[in-house]
Motif scaffolding. Sequence first.
Motif, PDB file in Angstrom:
ATOM      1  N   ASN A 237       0.782  -1.258   0.148  1.00 30.66           N
ATOM      2  CA  ASN A 237      -0.105  -0.024  -0.024  1.00 30.66           C
ATOM      3  C   ASN A 237       0.832   1.250   0.206  1.00 30.66           C
ATOM      4  O   ASN A 237       0.466   2.367  -0.610  1.00 30.66           O
ATOM      5  CB  ASN A 237      -0.980  -0.015   1.160  1.00 30.66           C
ATOM      6  CG  ASN A 237      -1.997   0.981   0.962  1.00 30.66           C
ATOM      7  OD1 ASN A 237      -2.548   1.287   0.135  1.00 30.66           O
ATOM      8  ND2 ASN A 237      -2.359   1.662   2.198  1.00 30.66           N
ATOM      9  N   ILE A 238       1.919   1.308   0.577  1.00 31.20           N
ATOM     10  CA  ILE A 238       2.822   2.421   0.485  1.00 31.20           C
ATOM     11  C   ILE A 238       3.798   2.883  -0.642  1.00 31.20           C
ATOM     12  O   ILE A 238       4.329   3.718  -0.853  1.00 31.20           O
ATOM     13  CB  ILE A 238       3.847   2.660   1.721  1.00 31.20           C
ATOM     14  CG1 ILE A 238       4.823   1.421   1.847  1.00 31.20           C
ATOM     15  CG2 ILE A 238       3.223   2.667   3.231  1.00 31.20           C
ATOM     16  CD1 ILE A 238       5.747   1.271   3.083  1.00 31.20           C
TER      17      ILE A 238
ATOM     18  N   ASN B 127       2.254   7.179  -9.192  1.00 35.87           N
ATOM     19  CA  ASN B 127       3.615   6.714  -8.874  1.00 35.87           C
ATOM     20  C   ASN B 127       4.175   8.294  -8.152  1.00 35.87           C
ATOM     21  O   ASN B 127       5.047   8.137  -7.468  1.00 35.87           O
ATOM     22  CB  ASN B 127       4.537   6.141  -9.941  1.00 35.87           C
ATOM     23  CG  ASN B 127       4.220   4.916 -10.020  1.00 35.87           C
ATOM     24  OD1 ASN B 127       3.788   4.110  -9.223  1.00 35.87           O
ATOM     25  ND2 ASN B 127       4.616   4.433 -11.265  1.00 35.87           N
ATOM     26  N   GLU B 128       4.033   9.527  -8.964  1.00 31.04           N
ATOM     27  CA  GLU B 128       4.552  10.755  -8.651  1.00 31.04           C
ATOM     28  C   GLU B 128       4.114  10.973  -7.014  1.00 31.04           C
ATOM     29  O   GLU B 128       4.960  11.737  -6.466  1.00 31.04           O
ATOM     30  CB  GLU B 128       4.339  11.696  -9.606  1.00 31.04           C
ATOM     31  CG  GLU B 128       5.135  11.496 -10.778  1.00 31.04           C
ATOM     32  CD  GLU B 128       4.797  12.720 -11.834  1.00 31.04           C
ATOM     33  OE1 GLU B 128       4.108  13.689 -11.794  1.00 31.04           O
ATOM     34  OE2 GLU B 128       5.763  12.772 -12.893  1.00 31.04           O
ATOM     35  N   LEU B 129       2.801  10.782  -6.976  1.00 27.66           N
ATOM     36  CA  LEU B 129       2.376  11.221  -5.448  1.00 27.66           C
ATOM     37  C   LEU B 129       2.994  10.244  -4.649  1.00 27.66           C
ATOM     38  O   LEU B 129       3.518  10.852  -3.491  1.00 27.66           O
ATOM     39  CB  LEU B 129       1.150  10.832  -5.483  1.00 27.66           C
ATOM     40  CG  LEU B 129       0.191  11.164  -4.228  1.00 27.66           C
ATOM     41  CD1 LEU B 129      -0.872  12.084  -4.393  1.00 27.66           C
ATOM     42  CD2 LEU B 129      -0.156  10.147  -3.249  1.00 27.66           C
ATOM     43  N   ASN B 130       3.264   9.022  -4.653  1.00 31.09           N
ATOM     44  CA  ASN B 130       3.959   8.170  -3.637  1.00 31.09           C
ATOM     45  C   ASN B 130       5.551   8.713  -3.743  1.00 31.09           C
ATOM     46  O   ASN B 130       6.116   8.863  -2.640  1.00 31.09           O
ATOM     47  CB  ASN B 130       4.173   6.834  -4.303  1.00 31.09           C
ATOM     48  CG  ASN B 130       2.845   6.066  -4.245  1.00 31.09           C
ATOM     49  OD1 ASN B 130       1.954   6.600  -3.332  1.00 31.09           O
ATOM     50  ND2 ASN B 130       2.576   5.020  -4.965  1.00 31.09           N
ATOM     51  N   ILE B 131       6.149   8.939  -4.960  1.00 34.47           N
ATOM     52  CA  ILE B 131       7.533   9.601  -4.818  1.00 34.47           C
ATOM     53  C   ILE B 131       7.570  10.730  -3.931  1.00 34.47           C
ATOM     54  O   ILE B 131       8.349  11.002  -3.182  1.00 34.47           O
ATOM     55  CB  ILE B 131       8.052   9.692  -6.211  1.00 34.47           C
ATOM     56  CG1 ILE B 131       8.081   8.622  -6.959  1.00 34.47           C
ATOM     57  CG2 ILE B 131       9.372  10.442  -6.189  1.00 34.47           C
ATOM     58  CD1 ILE B 131       8.615   8.584  -8.547  1.00 34.47           C
TER      59      ILE B 131
ATOM     60  N   HIS C 290       7.337  10.045  -0.249  1.00 32.12           N
ATOM     61  CA  HIS C 290       8.479   9.299   0.279  1.00 32.12           C
ATOM     62  C   HIS C 290       9.737  10.351   0.359  1.00 32.12           C
ATOM     63  O   HIS C 290      10.350  10.128   1.319  1.00 32.12           O
ATOM     64  CB  HIS C 290       8.786   8.241  -0.634  1.00 32.12           C
ATOM     65  CG  HIS C 290       7.646   7.068  -0.704  1.00 32.12           C
ATOM     66  ND1 HIS C 290       7.662   6.103  -1.597  1.00 32.12           N
ATOM     67  CD2 HIS C 290       6.646   6.963   0.250  1.00 32.12           C
ATOM     68  CE1 HIS C 290       6.569   5.426  -1.328  1.00 32.12           C
ATOM     69  NE2 HIS C 290       6.037   5.625  -0.163  1.00 32.12           N
ATOM     70  N   LEU C 291       9.646  11.318  -0.777  1.00 33.37           N
ATOM     71  CA  LEU C 291      10.890  12.252  -0.487  1.00 33.37           C
ATOM     72  C   LEU C 291      10.530  13.277   0.872  1.00 33.37           C
ATOM     73  O   LEU C 291      11.478  13.332   1.423  1.00 33.37           O
ATOM     74  CB  LEU C 291      10.856  13.217  -1.843  1.00 33.37           C
ATOM     75  CG  LEU C 291      11.430  12.596  -3.208  1.00 33.37           C
ATOM     76  CD1 LEU C 291      10.925  13.586  -4.279  1.00 33.37           C
ATOM     77  CD2 LEU C 291      12.797  12.541  -2.963  1.00 33.37           C
TER      78      LEU C 291
ATOM     79  N   MET D 101       5.869  14.161   7.519  1.00 31.38           N
ATOM     80  CA  MET D 101       4.849  13.011   7.280  1.00 31.38           C
ATOM     81  C   MET D 101       3.543  13.668   6.347  1.00 31.38           C
ATOM     82  O   MET D 101       3.209  14.680   6.480  1.00 31.38           O
ATOM     83  CB  MET D 101       4.018  12.556   8.785  1.00 31.38           C
ATOM     84  CG  MET D 101       5.269  12.130   9.550  1.00 31.38           C
ATOM     85  SD  MET D 101       5.958  10.661   8.932  1.00 31.38           S
ATOM     86  CE  MET D 101       6.072   9.381  10.346  1.00 31.38           C
ATOM     87  N   SER D 102       2.866  12.510   5.798  1.00 33.14           N
ATOM     88  CA  SER D 102       1.633  13.113   4.966  1.00 33.14           C
ATOM     89  C   SER D 102       0.865  11.921   4.915  1.00 33.14           C
ATOM     90  O   SER D 102       1.248  10.851   5.212  1.00 33.14           O
ATOM     91  CB  SER D 102       2.122  13.330   3.555  1.00 33.14           C
ATOM     92  OG  SER D 102       2.717  12.479   3.057  1.00 33.14           O
TER      93      SER D 102
END
Length: 119
Positions: free
Chosen positions: A30-31, A72-76, A79-80, A87-88
Motif C-alpha cells: 500500500n505504501i 507513482n509521482e504522488l508516492n515518490i 516518500h521524499l 509526514m503526509s
Amino acid sequence: MLENIKQDTEILLQNKERYFEFKDTAALNNIGFNSYSKNDLAEFKNRIKFDSLMKLMAKKEYPTIVFGENHNELNIYAHLLFNEGIMSIHRIPCSFQIIDDNFLVEREKEIKKYSRKKK
C-alpha cells in the motif's frame, strides 16, 4: 473515528526516527515503495526542484503540486517528504495532506463541521 485519527497521528509525530515496522504484506504494498525505481526518484526530485520546495516548507509554506492520475509521482513525493521528516497522508485519490502540528486541530474542525451537517 476521531480517536483513531488522534492516536495514529500522535504515533507518527512522536516517531522522530521515522522507523516503522509493517507486519502485513498488504500494508507494505500500500505504501508504494515498489512502484518506482531509484532513477524515477532522482528524476522526479530534480524535475520539481525538491530542494527549493523544502526551503518553502521550512517556513510552513506548502506549495500545491498537481499529480493528476499519476500515483507513482504522488508516492515518490510523499516518500521524499518522509525522508526529510515530513509526514503526509492520502486524503482522496491522488491527493494528500502534510501532517504537522495543526493537523489534528484541522481534522477536529472538519469532523465537527460534517457532523453538524448530518443532523
